[in-house]
Design a protein around this motif. Sequence first.
Motif, PDB file in Angstrom:
ATOM      1  N   GLY A  65       0.579  15.924  -9.733  1.00 18.12           N
ATOM      2  CA  GLY A  65      -0.536  15.499  -9.205  1.00 18.12           C
ATOM      3  C   GLY A  65      -1.737  16.116  -9.647  1.00 18.12           C
ATOM      4  N   PRO A  66      -3.029  15.832  -9.310  1.00 23.37           N
ATOM      5  CA  PRO A  66      -4.344  16.644  -9.863  1.00 23.37           C
ATOM      6  C   PRO A  66      -4.226  18.052  -9.809  1.00 23.37           C
ATOM      7  N   PHE A  67      -3.508  18.497  -8.461  1.00 25.29           N
ATOM      8  CA  PHE A  67      -3.514  19.760  -8.348  1.00 25.29           C
ATOM      9  C   PHE A  67      -2.098  20.550  -8.553  1.00 25.29           C
ATOM     10  N   GLY A  68      -1.375  20.076  -9.188  1.00 21.93           N
ATOM     11  CA  GLY A  68      -0.032  20.502  -9.831  1.00 21.93           C
ATOM     12  C   GLY A  68       1.140  20.140  -8.828  1.00 21.93           C
ATOM     13  N   ASP A  69       0.987  19.465  -7.703  1.00 21.53           N
ATOM     14  CA  ASP A  69       1.851  18.934  -6.872  1.00 21.53           C
ATOM     15  C   ASP A  69       2.842  18.012  -7.546  1.00 21.53           C
ATOM     16  N   LEU A  70       4.081  18.119  -7.253  1.00 18.77           N
ATOM     17  CA  LEU A  70       5.212  17.130  -7.506  1.00 18.77           C
ATOM     18  C   LEU A  70       5.122  15.971  -6.830  1.00 18.77           C
ATOM     19  N   THR A  71       4.919  14.765  -7.262  1.00 15.85           N
ATOM     20  CA  THR A  71       4.836  13.363  -6.561  1.00 15.85           C
ATOM     21  C   THR A  71       5.596  12.440  -7.348  1.00 15.85           C
ATOM     22  N   LEU A  72       5.846  11.409  -6.640  1.00 16.63           N
ATOM     23  CA  LEU A  72       6.623  10.063  -7.336  1.00 16.63           C
ATOM     24  C   LEU A  72       5.607   9.244  -7.818  1.00 16.63           C
ATOM     25  N   LYS A  73       5.836   8.675  -8.861  1.00 15.55           N
ATOM     26  CA  LYS A  73       5.105   7.703  -9.527  1.00 15.55           C
ATOM     27  C   LYS A  73       5.023   6.461  -8.717  1.00 15.55           C
ATOM     28  N   ARG A  74       4.054   5.180  -8.775  1.00 16.50           N
ATOM     29  CA  ARG A  74       4.121   4.068  -8.055  1.00 16.50           C
ATOM     30  C   ARG A  74       5.381   3.444  -7.908  1.00 16.50           C
ATOM     31  N   TYR A  75       5.811   3.039  -9.087  1.00 16.26           N
ATOM     32  CA  TYR A  75       7.205   2.448  -9.322  1.00 16.26           C
ATOM     33  C   TYR A  75       8.142   3.567  -9.426  1.00 16.26           C
ATOM     34  N   VAL A  76       9.034   3.651  -8.289  1.00  8.30           N
ATOM     35  CA  VAL A  76      10.107   4.689  -8.442  1.00  8.30           C
ATOM     36  C   VAL A  76      11.660   3.739  -9.212  1.00  8.30           C
ATOM     37  N   ASP A  77      12.056   4.571 -10.341  1.00  3.05           N
ATOM     38  CA  ASP A  77      13.231   3.808 -10.856  1.00  3.05           C
ATOM     39  C   ASP A  77      14.281   4.535 -10.332  1.00  3.05           C
ATOM     40  N   LEU A  78      15.477   3.765  -9.923  1.00  2.00           N
ATOM     41  CA  LEU A  78      16.617   4.361  -9.513  1.00  2.00           C
ATOM     42  C   LEU A  78      17.945   4.064 -10.657  1.00  2.00           C
ATOM     43  N   VAL A  79      18.608   5.287 -10.627  1.00  2.00           N
ATOM     44  CA  VAL A  79      19.671   5.211 -11.530  1.00  2.00           C
ATOM     45  C   VAL A  79      21.004   5.208 -10.915  1.00  2.00           C
ATOM     46  N   PRO A  80      22.027   4.279 -11.296  1.00  2.00           N
ATOM     47  CA  PRO A  80      23.257   4.314 -10.295  1.00  2.00           C
ATOM     48  C   PRO A  80      23.841   5.535 -10.388  1.00  2.00           C
ATOM     49  N   LEU A  81      24.495   6.180  -9.488  1.00  2.00           N
ATOM     50  CA  LEU A  81      25.521   7.309  -9.561  1.00  2.00           C
ATOM     51  C   LEU A  81      26.706   6.981 -10.291  1.00  2.00           C
ATOM     52  N   SER A  82      27.059   7.799 -11.141  1.00  2.00           N
ATOM     53  CA  SER A  82      28.460   7.486 -11.960  1.00  2.00           C
ATOM     54  C   SER A  82      29.584   8.212 -11.142  1.00  2.00           C
TER      55      SER A  82
END
Length: 90
Positions: A65-82
């Motif tokens: 984020g603008p202040f260095g905070d960790l954020t998620l983008k608007r569209y989150v992509d999911l990856v199947p767990l192997s």
Amino acid sequence: MPICCVKTAQVEEELNNKTKTIMRSQTVGLDLGNGFELPFRVGLGSRPAYTPGEYDIDPKSFALGPFGDLTLKRYVDLVPLSHKAVPAKG
């Protein structure tokens, strides 16, 4: 490790009155390992729905984020767990 649990392939559609577009999303449960799931929405855009199963959040979905905070983008992509293969006996 948190696991994203997709229970159903049901897609929720909502009309954005301002842009007159349909916003598509899917509800996913975030299992933090304490036995409870935190529901959240994953925006799909024009992408297909995720099939039921367990997923991880794609590292490309994180941003600063603008202040260095960790954020998620608007569209989150999911990856199947192997799942690890069970070793063969013998």
